[in-house]
Motif scaffolding. Sequence first.
Motif, mmCIF file in Angstrom:
data_model
loop_
_atom_site.group_PDB
_atom_site.id
_atom_site.type_symbol
_atom_site.label_atom_id
_atom_site.label_comp_id
_atom_site.label_asym_id
_atom_site.label_seq_id
_atom_site.Cartn_x
_atom_site.Cartn_y
_atom_site.Cartn_z
ATOM 1 N N GLY A 1 0.799 -1.235 0.000
ATOM 2 C CA GLY A 1 0.000 0.000 0.000
ATOM 3 C C GLY A 1 0.824 1.272 0.000
ATOM 4 O O GLY A 1 0.385 2.303 0.516
ATOM 5 N N LEU A 2 2.039 1.220 -0.573
ATOM 6 C CA LEU A 2 2.816 2.466 -0.665
ATOM 7 C C LEU A 2 2.072 3.472 -1.550
ATOM 8 O O LEU A 2 1.339 3.081 -2.456
ATOM 9 C CB LEU A 2 4.209 2.207 -1.266
ATOM 10 N N ASP A 3 2.299 4.752 -1.280
ATOM 11 C CA ASP A 3 1.608 5.776 -2.064
ATOM 12 C C ASP A 3 2.220 5.963 -3.444
ATOM 13 O O ASP A 3 1.548 6.368 -4.375
ATOM 14 C CB ASP A 3 1.634 7.113 -1.318
ATOM 15 N N TYR A 4 3.545 5.741 -3.553
ATOM 16 C CA TYR A 4 4.173 5.908 -4.875
ATOM 17 C C TYR A 4 5.464 5.101 -4.952
ATOM 18 O O TYR A 4 6.019 4.691 -3.931
ATOM 19 C CB TYR A 4 4.475 7.383 -5.153
ATOM 20 N N VAL A 5 5.889 4.866 -6.183
ATOM 21 C CA VAL A 5 7.245 4.367 -6.426
ATOM 22 C C VAL A 5 7.961 5.445 -7.242
ATOM 23 O O VAL A 5 7.332 6.182 -7.986
ATOM 24 C CB VAL A 5 7.263 3.023 -7.203
ATOM 25 N N SER A 6 9.278 5.518 -7.063
ATOM 26 C CA SER A 6 10.045 6.528 -7.792
ATOM 27 C C SER A 6 11.252 5.869 -8.441
ATOM 28 O O SER A 6 11.931 5.062 -7.809
ATOM 29 C CB SER A 6 10.507 7.622 -6.815
ATOM 30 N N CYS A 7 11.485 6.184 -9.702
ATOM 31 C CA CYS A 7 12.606 5.549 -10.404
ATOM 32 C C CYS A 7 13.198 6.508 -11.438
ATOM 33 O O CYS A 7 12.662 7.604 -11.647
ATOM 34 C CB CYS A 7 12.153 4.259 -11.068
ATOM 35 N N SER A 8 14.279 6.083 -12.092
ATOM 36 C CA SER A 8 14.919 6.934 -13.095
ATOM 37 C C SER A 8 13.922 7.252 -14.204
ATOM 38 O O SER A 8 13.090 6.405 -14.541
ATOM 39 C CB SER A 8 16.100 6.229 -13.750
ATOM 40 N N PRO A 9 14.033 8.453 -14.805
ATOM 41 C CA PRO A 9 13.050 8.848 -15.813
ATOM 42 C C PRO A 9 12.845 7.795 -16.906
ATOM 43 O O PRO A 9 11.714 7.494 -17.272
ATOM 44 C CB PRO A 9 13.638 10.134 -16.399
ATOM 45 N N PHE A 10 13.949 7.192 -17.419
ATOM 46 C CA PHE A 10 13.782 6.265 -18.546
ATOM 47 C C PHE A 10 13.117 4.947 -18.145
ATOM 48 O O PHE A 10 12.683 4.180 -18.987
ATOM 49 C CB PHE A 10 15.141 6.009 -19.231
ATOM 50 N N ARG A 11 12.998 4.680 -16.845
ATOM 51 C CA ARG A 11 12.310 3.452 -16.422
ATOM 52 C C ARG A 11 10.821 3.683 -16.170
ATOM 53 O O ARG A 11 10.080 2.743 -15.887
ATOM 54 C CB ARG A 11 12.966 2.900 -15.141
ATOM 55 N N ILE A 12 10.398 4.940 -16.267
ATOM 56 C CA ILE A 12 9.001 5.256 -15.917
ATOM 57 C C ILE A 12 7.988 4.491 -16.773
ATOM 58 O O ILE A 12 7.025 3.932 -16.223
ATOM 59 C CB ILE A 12 8.750 6.779 -15.964
ATOM 60 N N PRO A 13 8.163 4.419 -18.100
ATOM 61 C CA PRO A 13 7.134 3.719 -18.885
ATOM 62 C C PRO A 13 6.921 2.269 -18.416
ATOM 63 O O PRO A 13 5.781 1.830 -18.244
ATOM 64 C CB PRO A 13 7.684 3.780 -20.317
ATOM 65 N N ILE A 14 8.017 1.542 -18.179
ATOM 66 C CA ILE A 14 7.907 0.151 -17.703
ATOM 67 C C ILE A 14 7.270 0.115 -16.315
ATOM 68 O O ILE A 14 6.410 -0.711 -16.014
ATOM 69 C CB ILE A 14 9.325 -0.490 -17.598
ATOM 70 N N ALA A 15 7.706 1.062 -15.475
ATOM 71 C CA ALA A 15 7.200 1.079 -14.105
ATOM 72 C C ALA A 15 5.703 1.391 -14.086
ATOM 73 O O ALA A 15 4.945 0.814 -13.289
ATOM 74 C CB ALA A 15 7.974 2.112 -13.288
ATOM 75 N N ARG A 16 5.258 2.264 -14.990
ATOM 76 C CA ARG A 16 3.816 2.586 -15.042
ATOM 77 C C ARG A 16 3.015 1.345 -15.416
ATOM 78 O O ARG A 16 1.961 1.055 -14.846
ATOM 79 C CB ARG A 16 3.556 3.683 -16.070
ATOM 80 N N LEU A 17 3.566 0.608 -16.382
ATOM 81 C CA LEU A 17 2.884 -0.611 -16.815
ATOM 82 C C LEU A 17 2.815 -1.617 -15.658
ATOM 83 O O LEU A 17 1.770 -2.216 -15.385
ATOM 84 C CB LEU A 17 3.683 -1.214 -17.989
ATOM 85 N N ALA A 18 3.945 -1.743 -14.941
ATOM 86 C CA ALA A 18 3.989 -2.690 -13.820
ATOM 87 C C ALA A 18 3.009 -2.262 -12.731
ATOM 88 O O ALA A 18 2.319 -3.095 -12.125
ATOM 89 C CB ALA A 18 5.410 -2.764 -13.258
ATOM 90 N N ALA A 19 2.938 -0.953 -12.489
ATOM 91 C CA ALA A 19 2.022 -0.460 -11.455
ATOM 92 C C ALA A 19 0.572 -0.730 -11.867
ATOM 93 O O ALA A 19 -0.268 -1.113 -11.042
ATOM 94 C CB ALA A 19 2.256 1.035 -11.224
ATOM 95 N N ALA A 20 0.286 -0.561 -13.162
ATOM 96 C CA ALA A 20 -1.077 -0.818 -13.648
ATOM 97 C C ALA A 20 -1.418 -2.307 -13.484
ATOM 98 O O ALA A 20 -2.509 -2.662 -13.021
ATOM 99 C CB ALA A 20 -1.193 -0.399 -15.105
ATOM 100 N N HIS A 21 -0.450 -3.179 -13.823
ATOM 101 C CA HIS A 21 -0.673 -4.621 -13.652
ATOM 102 C C HIS A 21 -0.931 -4.952 -12.181
ATOM 103 O O HIS A 21 -1.836 -5.725 -11.861
ATOM 104 C CB HIS A 21 0.547 -5.410 -14.128
ATOM 105 N N ALA A 22 -0.114 -4.359 -11.315
ATOM 106 C CA ALA A 22 -0.250 -4.642 -9.882
ATOM 107 C C ALA A 22 -1.639 -4.232 -9.404
ATOM 108 O O ALA A 22 -2.304 -4.950 -8.646
ATOM 109 C CB ALA A 22 0.833 -3.900 -9.094
ATOM 110 N N ALA A 23 -2.128 -3.078 -9.896
ATOM 111 C CA ALA A 23 -3.437 -2.596 -9.484
ATOM 112 C C ALA A 23 -4.548 -3.523 -10.006
ATOM 113 O O ALA A 23 -5.506 -3.837 -9.295
ATOM 114 C CB ALA A 23 -3.655 -1.171 -9.984
#
Length: 337
Positions: free
Chosen positions: A312-334
Amino acid sequence: MRANADTPRDARIARSFGAEGIGLCRTEHMFFEGDRITAMREMIVAREEGGRRRALNKLLPMQRADFEGIFEAMDGLPVTIRLLDPPLHEFLPHGGEETKLLARTLDMARADLNRIIESLRETNPMLGHRGCRLGISYPEITEMQGRAILEAAVRAMRRGIVVKPEIMIPLVSTVKEFDNQRAVIEDVADRVLGGMGEKISYLIGTMIELPRAALTAAQIAQSAEFFSFGTNDLTQTTMGLSRDDAGRFLPSYIDRGILADDPFQVLDTEGVGRLVGIAVEDGRRVRPNIKLGICGEHGGEPRSISFCHKLGLDYVSCSPFRIPIARLAAAHAALDA
Ligand code: PEP
Ligand code: MG
């Protein structure tokens, strides 16, 4: 979804990739460019507070300008700025030529400079005089950084930009360290905002990147308004693995099945993750609205993101170029939840 970004340029890139704020601005990166490093070196080798303050005064406008640019790029979004973290000797000259040049620039005897450089050397710098320990030894550093952040915030605000500064204290192990640094920031905030006749809401929080901080999160949450899990250092200190050197033998551990993954890439949920879980639970119990995020490299790794989502963390933060993958992963997790 936030980004780790240290410059206005990176902040703009991050936003264009969909970042909803900055989760980690490593302020030390601002000190390496051009003539900034000279002022930084002058500050480090100064033998008394007056000399340090003189050098810090040179750094203040540069840092303030960077922060203002970052606030502008992140108009309306939160920006977490971390105070100086690495051991000071990382900024010192390497080799004879550079040292000679610095001695000349600072008008110092080379032997004296060498002695100071030698005295700063640490056997184990990752466990040494770094993080909030620096700000506790030299509060004038925290003061300058606090001033730069808040003056930048006011300047940006006066230009119509919506600023949401979050000031982050690194490598906290006990709540007293946190309280010490918080008091320095609050004092400078009173002076800066009072002097400029402005009000700004800002948060003061901490990295949770040492096992003791995670285990005493209930105490720390009484003072800290947010936690950001620094899982690079938390992995290093929980597993007793050097993040700089472990790569030499980790591949053989993975080949032999002793570890399933490199723990610096994929969060070790059983060990390091357990500490994160304890801190999340204890932090929220004490301060139900505490803001919780992760800014270690794991914040951009899909399986680790899924784990963060479950906590239940409020956000994840990563390097700018990893954001697209991370957004996809966050959407999958949700969607999987
Ligand atoms: C961390 O330790 O996870 C972190 C984000 O800080 P740094 O990598 O700068 O030590
Ligand atoms: Mg760290």
